[in-house]
Design an enzyme around this catalytic site. Structure first.
Site, PDB file in Angstrom:
ATOM      1  N   ASP A   1      -3.907  -4.889   0.983  1.00 17.65           N
ATOM      2  CA  ASP A   1      -4.184  -4.247   2.258  1.00 17.65           C
ATOM      3  C   ASP A   1      -5.580  -4.682   2.682  1.00 17.65           C
ATOM      4  O   ASP A   1      -6.576  -4.207   2.146  1.00 17.65           O
ATOM      5  CB  ASP A   1      -4.088  -2.727   2.099  1.00 17.65           C
ATOM      6  CG  ASP A   1      -4.438  -1.976   3.374  1.00 17.65           C
ATOM      7  OD1 ASP A   1      -4.691  -2.627   4.405  1.00 17.65           O
ATOM      8  OD2 ASP A   1      -4.465  -0.726   3.335  1.00 17.65           O
TER       9      ASP A   1
ATOM     10  N   ASN B   1       0.885  -1.172   0.000  1.00 16.71           N
ATOM     11  CA  ASN B   1       0.000   0.000   0.000  1.00 16.71           C
ATOM     12  C   ASN B   1       0.919   1.216   0.000  1.00 16.71           C
ATOM     13  O   ASN B   1       1.553   1.533   1.017  1.00 16.71           O
ATOM     14  CB  ASN B   1      -0.920   0.012   1.221  1.00 16.71           C
ATOM     15  CG  ASN B   1      -1.806   1.250   1.255  1.00 16.71           C
ATOM     16  OD1 ASN B   1      -1.382   2.352   0.924  1.00 16.71           O
ATOM     17  ND2 ASN B   1      -3.050   1.077   1.677  1.00 16.71           N
TER      18      ASN B   1
ATOM     19  N   TYR C   1      -7.732  -3.909  -2.150  1.00 18.47           N
ATOM     20  CA  TYR C   1      -7.614  -2.864  -1.133  1.00 18.47           C
ATOM     21  C   TYR C   1      -8.953  -2.794  -0.400  1.00 18.47           C
ATOM     22  O   TYR C   1      -9.897  -2.157  -0.860  1.00 18.47           O
ATOM     23  CB  TYR C   1      -7.251  -1.536  -1.798  1.00 18.47           C
ATOM     24  CG  TYR C   1      -7.197  -0.338  -0.878  1.00 18.47           C
ATOM     25  CD1 TYR C   1      -6.746  -0.449   0.440  1.00 18.47           C
ATOM     26  CD2 TYR C   1      -7.586   0.926  -1.327  1.00 18.47           C
ATOM     27  CE1 TYR C   1      -6.689   0.644   1.274  1.00 18.47           C
ATOM     28  CE2 TYR C   1      -7.530   2.043  -0.507  1.00 18.47           C
ATOM     29  CZ  TYR C   1      -7.087   1.892   0.798  1.00 18.47           C
ATOM     30  OH  TYR C   1      -7.033   2.982   1.632  1.00 18.47           O
TER      31      TYR C   1
ATOM     32  N   GLU D   1      -3.836   1.681  -3.053  1.00 12.61           N
ATOM     33  CA  GLU D   1      -3.980   3.103  -2.754  1.00 12.61           C
ATOM     34  C   GLU D   1      -3.035   3.938  -3.633  1.00 12.61           C
ATOM     35  O   GLU D   1      -2.292   4.791  -3.155  1.00 12.61           O
ATOM     36  CB  GLU D   1      -3.741   3.386  -1.261  1.00 12.61           C
ATOM     37  CG  GLU D   1      -4.469   4.631  -0.801  1.00 12.61           C
ATOM     38  CD  GLU D   1      -4.442   4.840   0.715  1.00 12.61           C
ATOM     39  OE1 GLU D   1      -4.934   5.892   1.136  1.00 12.61           O
ATOM     40  OE2 GLU D   1      -3.959   3.965   1.454  1.00 12.61           O
TER      41      GLU D   1
ATOM     42  N   ASN E   1      -6.714  -4.318   5.775  1.00 11.90           N
ATOM     43  CA  ASN E   1      -7.170  -3.411   6.827  1.00 11.90           C
ATOM     44  C   ASN E   1      -7.742  -4.146   8.028  1.00 11.90           C
ATOM     45  O   ASN E   1      -8.611  -3.620   8.740  1.00 11.90           O
ATOM     46  CB  ASN E   1      -8.167  -2.391   6.272  1.00 11.90           C
ATOM     47  CG  ASN E   1      -7.488  -1.090   5.876  1.00 11.90           C
ATOM     48  OD1 ASN E   1      -6.699  -0.536   6.648  1.00 11.90           O
ATOM     49  ND2 ASN E   1      -7.772  -0.597   4.680  1.00 11.90           N
TER      50      ASN E   1
ATOM     51  N   ASP F   1       2.707   4.759   5.152  1.00 13.32           N
ATOM     52  CA  ASP F   1       2.537   4.218   6.502  1.00 13.32           C
ATOM     53  C   ASP F   1       2.523   2.694   6.493  1.00 13.32           C
ATOM     54  O   ASP F   1       2.553   2.068   7.560  1.00 13.32           O
ATOM     55  CB  ASP F   1       1.282   4.781   7.184  1.00 13.32           C
ATOM     56  CG  ASP F   1       0.058   4.826   6.288  1.00 13.32           C
ATOM     57  OD1 ASP F   1       0.155   4.455   5.102  1.00 13.32           O
ATOM     58  OD2 ASP F   1      -1.014   5.236   6.762  1.00 13.32           O
ATOM     59  N   HIS F   2       2.506   2.089   5.299  1.00  8.14           N
ATOM     60  CA  HIS F   2       2.612   0.640   5.145  1.00  8.14           C
ATOM     61  C   HIS F   2       4.000   0.291   4.606  1.00  8.14           C
ATOM     62  O   HIS F   2       4.678   1.128   4.001  1.00  8.14           O
ATOM     63  CB  HIS F   2       1.582   0.114   4.146  1.00  8.14           C
ATOM     64  CG  HIS F   2       0.162   0.301   4.563  1.00  8.14           C
ATOM     65  ND1 HIS F   2      -0.639  -0.731   5.006  1.00  8.14           N
ATOM     66  CD2 HIS F   2      -0.628   1.417   4.591  1.00  8.14           C
ATOM     67  CE1 HIS F   2      -1.844  -0.276   5.287  1.00  8.14           C
ATOM     68  NE2 HIS F   2      -1.865   1.023   5.039  1.00  8.14           N
TER      69      HIS F   2
END
Length: 264
Positions: free
Chosen positions: A151, A11, A109, A38, A153, A254-255
């Site tokens: 991702d 991501n 995603y 993303e 989540n 951030d990933h």
């Protein structure tokens, strides 16, 4: 004789904003295939040259302006791409392809789900659960050997988050999300490749919030990114790594990326 195929998933939180670290990762690790989530760019503005200049001649994108978006870039040919609307609203959150050996590679995603883990108070949370429900239905009908990456989540195990107790009521680690992801895994008897090679309860995170002044010192991570394989593919997986060093690079996502090596 088998030949290795290294598949990466990341991501990237805007492929154009983070073009430098994408290029650095490809130069240093050189996976055969990179699945991105993303990407945050419409198809016509996707930075093809960033990848083509490094030998990734096969590029398939499913983009969206400013939000979401997925892409698969590859050194090996890809065919029969599809785009499932598991969000049921047209968002660009899935891209699947067939590899030359007949294996399907599905890049997803899954929505984050907002901040409140209640579908009545927070429609985004309901959309996330419904998205997973459509994936469960799809998983139950699979006819080809398949690798699922992306991702998700959701951090399913207690050891997949920095504090199970603190995050029980936090979206991404709530019991209903974990239970729903478990039903998705059971629907096709998926193998979780991350935890196949890095056994629980060993520390394994793929995401750290931007809010931390020093992400390494606080280390409040979660394992939100995953690679799964159907039972007819899982034995071909020979290694799995997460690349934490990428979280320290300039203007990071951030990933972090994860890479699995398959021998087919």
């Amino acid at each position: 004789m088998t030949s290795p195929l290294r598949i990466a998933s990341w991501n990237i939180n805007s492929v154009r904003a983070r073009a430098d670290i994408v290029g650095q990762f490809l130069d240093e690790e050189a996976p055969d295939i990179l699945c991105l989530q993303e990407t945050k760019v419409v198809d016509e503005l996707f930075p093809h040259e960033l990848f083509a200049s490094r030998g990734y001649d096969h590029i398939i994108v499913n983009g969206q302006k400013m939000h979401h978006g997925v892409a698969i870039v590859s050194k090996v040919p890809m065919a029969r791409d599809n785009r499932f609307d598991w969000q049921a609203n047209g968002e660009a959150r899935h891209l699947g392809v067939a590899l030359p050996n007949g294996v399907r590679l599905e890049n997803v995603y899954i929505p984050a789900g907002g901040d409140i883990p209640d579908r009545d108070k927070n429609p985004k949370f309901g959309q996330k659960l419904d998205f997973l429900g459509r994936m469960i239905d799809w998983s139950g009908t699979l006819e080809h050997p398949t690798i699922l990456v992306g991702d998700f989540n959701i951090a399913p195990l207690e050891c997949d988050v920095w504090s199970h107790k603190a995050l029980l009521d936090v979206v991404s680690h709530t019991p209903i999300e974990v239970e729903t992801l478990g039903r998705l895994q059971a629907a096709a008897n998926w193998t979780d490749l991350g935890r196949t090679f890095i056994k629980a309860p060993e520390r394994l995170y793929t995401w750290w919030s931007y809010r931390a002044q020093d992400w390494r010192k606080s280390d409040r991570g979660r394992r939100l990114d995953h690679m799964w394989a159907t039972p007819d593919v899982a034995p071909a997986a020979k290694g799995h790594r997460v690349h934490e060093q990428c979280r320290d690079w300039g203007k990071p996502s951030d990933h972090i990326p994860l890479v699995t090596e398959f021998h087919f």
